[in-house]
Design a protein around this motif. Structure first.
Motif, PDB file in Angstrom:
ATOM      1  N   TYR A 119      16.453   1.934  -8.668  1.00 24.82           N
ATOM      2  CA  TYR A 119      16.265   0.858  -9.648  1.00 24.82           C
ATOM      3  C   TYR A 119      16.098   1.374 -11.076  1.00 24.82           C
ATOM      4  O   TYR A 119      15.789   0.601 -11.964  1.00 24.82           O
ATOM      5  N   THR A 146      15.477   2.538   1.360  1.00 26.35           N
ATOM      6  CA  THR A 146      16.710   3.321   1.544  1.00 26.35           C
ATOM      7  C   THR A 146      16.802   3.869   2.969  1.00 26.35           C
ATOM      8  O   THR A 146      15.852   3.744   3.751  1.00 26.35           O
ATOM      9  N   GLY A 196      14.428  -2.255  -2.090  1.00 23.84           N
ATOM     10  CA  GLY A 196      14.563  -0.875  -2.558  1.00 23.84           C
ATOM     11  C   GLY A 196      14.550   0.116  -1.424  1.00 23.84           C
ATOM     12  O   GLY A 196      14.771   1.314  -1.644  1.00 23.84           O
ATOM     13  N   ARG A 232       3.614   4.184  -1.560  1.00 26.10           N
ATOM     14  CA  ARG A 232       3.697   4.834  -2.880  1.00 26.10           C
ATOM     15  C   ARG A 232       4.362   3.909  -3.892  1.00 26.10           C
ATOM     16  O   ARG A 232       3.890   3.742  -5.018  1.00 26.10           O
ATOM     17  N   MET A 233       5.466   3.269  -3.490  1.00 29.57           N
ATOM     18  CA  MET A 233       6.148   2.343  -4.407  1.00 29.57           C
ATOM     19  C   MET A 233       5.366   1.038  -4.541  1.00 29.57           C
ATOM     20  O   MET A 233       5.309   0.457  -5.620  1.00 29.57           O
ATOM     21  N   ASN A 269       0.803  -1.234   0.000  1.00 32.04           N
ATOM     22  CA  ASN A 269       0.000   0.000   0.000  1.00 32.04           C
ATOM     23  C   ASN A 269       0.836   1.284   0.000  1.00 32.04           C
ATOM     24  O   ASN A 269       0.281   2.380  -0.016  1.00 32.04           O
ATOM     25  N   LYS A 282       9.304  12.199   1.681  1.00 33.41           N
ATOM     26  CA  LYS A 282      10.495  11.338   1.811  1.00 33.41           C
ATOM     27  C   LYS A 282      11.118  11.488   3.194  1.00 33.41           C
ATOM     28  O   LYS A 282      11.287  12.595   3.695  1.00 33.41           O
TER      29      LYS A 282
HETATM   30  P1  NAD Z   1       5.730   4.835   1.754  1.00 34.96           P
HETATM   31  O1  NAD Z   1       5.831   5.493   3.094  1.00 34.96           O
HETATM   32  O2  NAD Z   1       4.676   5.276   0.814  1.00 34.96           O
HETATM   33  O3  NAD Z   1       5.553   3.249   1.959  1.00 34.96           O
HETATM   34  C1  NAD Z   1       6.156   2.541   3.031  1.00 34.96           C
HETATM   35  C2  NAD Z   1       5.525   1.163   3.112  1.00 34.96           C
HETATM   36  O4  NAD Z   1       6.051   0.485   4.256  1.00 34.96           O
HETATM   37  C3  NAD Z   1       3.997   1.215   3.304  1.00 34.96           C
HETATM   38  O5  NAD Z   1       3.405   0.219   2.506  1.00 34.96           O
HETATM   39  C4  NAD Z   1       3.847   0.880   4.753  1.00 34.96           C
HETATM   40  O6  NAD Z   1       2.600   0.260   5.049  1.00 34.96           O
HETATM   41  C5  NAD Z   1       4.982  -0.123   4.960  1.00 34.96           C
HETATM   42  N1  NAD Z   1       5.258  -0.259   6.371  1.00 34.96           N
HETATM   43  C6  NAD Z   1       5.552   0.722   7.242  1.00 34.96           C
HETATM   44  N2  NAD Z   1       5.676   0.222   8.491  1.00 34.96           N
HETATM   45  C7  NAD Z   1       5.454  -1.116   8.377  1.00 34.96           C
HETATM   46  C8  NAD Z   1       5.459  -2.193   9.311  1.00 34.96           C
HETATM   47  N3  NAD Z   1       5.698  -1.996  10.616  1.00 34.96           N
HETATM   48  N4  NAD Z   1       5.219  -3.444   8.846  1.00 34.96           N
HETATM   49  C9  NAD Z   1       4.999  -3.653   7.518  1.00 34.96           C
HETATM   50  N5  NAD Z   1       4.965  -2.665   6.600  1.00 34.96           N
HETATM   51  C10 NAD Z   1       5.208  -1.422   7.022  1.00 34.96           C
HETATM   52  O7  NAD Z   1       7.170   4.980   1.105  1.00 34.96           O
HETATM   53  P2  NAD Z   1       7.586   4.858  -0.442  1.00 34.96           P
HETATM   54  O8  NAD Z   1       7.640   6.204  -1.053  1.00 34.96           O
HETATM   55  O9  NAD Z   1       6.793   3.762  -1.087  1.00 34.96           O
HETATM   56  O10 NAD Z   1       9.100   4.396  -0.285  1.00 34.96           O
HETATM   57  C11 NAD Z   1       9.426   3.195   0.379  1.00 34.96           C
HETATM   58  C12 NAD Z   1      10.940   3.059   0.434  1.00 34.96           C
HETATM   59  O11 NAD Z   1      11.452   2.882  -0.891  1.00 34.96           O
HETATM   60  C13 NAD Z   1      11.661   4.291   1.003  1.00 34.96           C
HETATM   61  O12 NAD Z   1      12.763   3.849   1.753  1.00 34.96           O
HETATM   62  C14 NAD Z   1      12.129   5.033  -0.239  1.00 34.96           C
HETATM   63  O13 NAD Z   1      13.241   5.854  -0.007  1.00 34.96           O
HETATM   64  C15 NAD Z   1      12.474   3.855  -1.116  1.00 34.96           C
HETATM   65  N6  NAD Z   1      12.519   4.125  -2.553  1.00 34.96           N
HETATM   66  C16 NAD Z   1      13.488   3.467  -3.242  1.00 34.96           C
HETATM   67  C17 NAD Z   1      13.562   3.598  -4.620  1.00 34.96           C
HETATM   68  C18 NAD Z   1      14.589   2.784  -5.343  1.00 34.96           C
HETATM   69  O14 NAD Z   1      14.643   2.831  -6.599  1.00 34.96           O
HETATM   70  N7  NAD Z   1      15.422   2.012  -4.638  1.00 34.96           N
HETATM   71  C19 NAD Z   1      12.654   4.404  -5.305  1.00 34.96           C
HETATM   72  C20 NAD Z   1      11.668   5.063  -4.576  1.00 34.96           C
HETATM   73  C21 NAD Z   1      11.598   4.890  -3.189  1.00 34.96           C
END
Ligand code: NAD
Length: 267
Positions: A124, A99, A97, A11-12, A9, A158
Motif C-alpha cells: 500500500y 499477502t 493487505g 504488527r499492521m 493486534n 514474515k
Molecule cells: P501479524 O502476524 O503481526 O498479524 C496477523 C494478524 O492476523 C494478527 O492480528 C492475528 O491475530 C490475526 N489472525 C491470525 N489468525 C487469526 C484468526 N484465526 N482469526 C482472526 N484473526 C487472526 O502479521 P503482520 O505483519 O501484521 O502482517 C499481516 C499481513 O499483512 C501479512 O500477510 C503481511 O504479509 C501483510 N502485509 C501487507 C502489506 C501491504 O502493504 N499490503 C504490508 C505489510 C504487511
C-alpha cells in the motif's frame, strides 16, 4: 467515515490504529481480534502505544454489519476466506493487505468482488506502486537483452516468501514482456547450474531482524545495470496507504480494485 479492523493486534493492525488516529476524515469504529485473544476488551490506544482512546478491542464473533462503513484486513491467508464471507454477507467494502494468498484464496477474492467493492494490493505504499510502473518502463526498454532479478528483504517474522510485492513486481515485468511468470520464474539458486537462461526472472529472498521491507528490480546486461529499489522504513507508510484506499473505496461499485486505481497511476 467509520473504518473497522480485522486483526487489530497484528504488527499492521497496531499501525492501522495509529494511522486512523492521525486521519482527519476517517475514524476507527471497531477493532476486532480473535475471540481467544487476551486483547478482547482492552483499549486500542494502549495496544497501539498511542495512549488511551475511546474504543476497546472486540471479539471477531461480535462484529456487526453496522459497526463500520469499510473494513481493513491485514491478517493471514488462512483467515481471508471467512473474513471475505462475512464482508459479502454484510455488504461491507473491504481493503485487503494480506499477502501470500494461494490460487483458491485468490479465486475467493474474485468471487467476493462480484458482490462488494474490494481493494487488494500486495503493497500500500505510494513508492512501491510507482515502482510497479517504473519496472514496466525498464522492462520495455531493457527486458529483451538484460538479465532480470528481483531481490527482497523483510523481518524475521514474515511468513510468505517471496513477498507479495516481489511477486507483483515480477508479474508487472513478465506482463510487459509477454512472458508467463508461472513458467519463467526461478526461485533461488544453489549448486551447479548451466549458464543463466535469459528468458527467466530470478527471485532471491532475505529474512532478517526487523527489516520493514526492501525490494530491488535489477536489469543487468554486459557493461551496465539498472537497479530500481524501494525501501520502507516504517509500517505507517502501508497503513496510511490502506486508510487512503478505504476512503477511496467507500461508495464504489462492487469490483476488484488495486492501488493503481486508488492512486490513479498511469501504467
Ligand atoms: P501479524 O502476524 O503481526 O498479524 C496477523 C494478524 O492476523 C494478527 O492480528 C492475528 O491475530 C490475526 N489472525 C491470525 N489468525 C487469526 C484468526 N484465526 N482469526 C482472526 N484473526 C487472526 O502479521 P503482520 O505483519 O501484521 O502482517 C499481516 C499481513 O499483512 C501479512 O500477510 C503481511 O504479509 C501483510 N502485509 C501487507 C502489506 C501491504 O502493504 N499490503 C504490508 C505489510 C504487511
Amino acid at each position: 467515515m467509520k473504518v473497522g479492523l480485522f486483526g487489530a493486534n497484528g504488527r499492521m493492525g497496531r499501525v492501522l490504529i495509529e494511522a486512523l488516529d492521525l486521519s482527519d476524515d476517517a475514524e476507527l469504529s471497531v477493532a476486532t481480534v480473535r475471540d481467544d485473544s487476551p486483547w478482547v476488551g482492552l483499549n486500542v490506544g494502549e495496544l497501539a502505544g498511542i495512549g488511551k482512546k475511546e474504543i476497546d478491542c472486540s471479539a471477531l464473533s461480535s462484529l456487526s454489519g453496522s459497526d463500520a462503513d469499510v473494513m481493513i484486513d491485514f491478517t493471514l491467508p488462512s483467515v481471508i476466506e471467512s473474513n471475505l464471507s462475512w464482508c459479502v454477507e454484510n455488504t461491507m467494502p473491504v481493503v485487503i493487505g494480506t499477502t501470500g494468498l494461494n490460487d483458491e484464496q485468490l479465486a475467493a477474492l474474485d468471487e467476493a468482488a462480484k458482490h462488494i467493492p474490494i481493494v487488494f494490493a500486495a503493497n500500500y505504499s505510494v513508492g512501491v506502486n510507482l515502482m510497479l510502473s517504473l519496472v514496466r518502463q525498464a522492462a520495455s526498454v531493457l527486458g529483451e537483452t538484460a538479465d532480470i532479478e528481483i531481490t527482497e528483504a523483510h523481518h524475521r517474522f514474515k511468513q510468505d516468501a517471496p513477498s507479495g510485492t516481489a511477486m507483483a513486481i515480477g508479474e508487472a515485468i513478465a506482463d510487459e514482456l509477454g512472458r508467463d511468470l508461472k513458467t519463467c520464474a526461478v526461485y533461488g539458486r544453489e549448486g551447479k547450474e548451466p549458464e543463466r537462461d535469459q528468458g527467466t526472472i530470478g527471485f532471491a529472498t532475505v529474512r532478517a531482524g526487523d527489516i520493514v521491507g526492501e525490494h530491488t528490480a535489477l536489469f543487468a546486461d554486459i557493461g551496465e545495470r539498472l537497479e530500481i529499489t524501494h525501501k520502507a522504513s516504517s509500517r505507517l507508510t502501508f497503513a496510511k496507504g490502506a486508510v487512503h484506499a478505504a476512503k477511496w473505496l467507500y461508495g464504489k461499485q462492487p469490483g476488484l480494485y488495486s492501488m493503481v486505481d486508488v492512486l490513479n497511476l498511469k501504467l
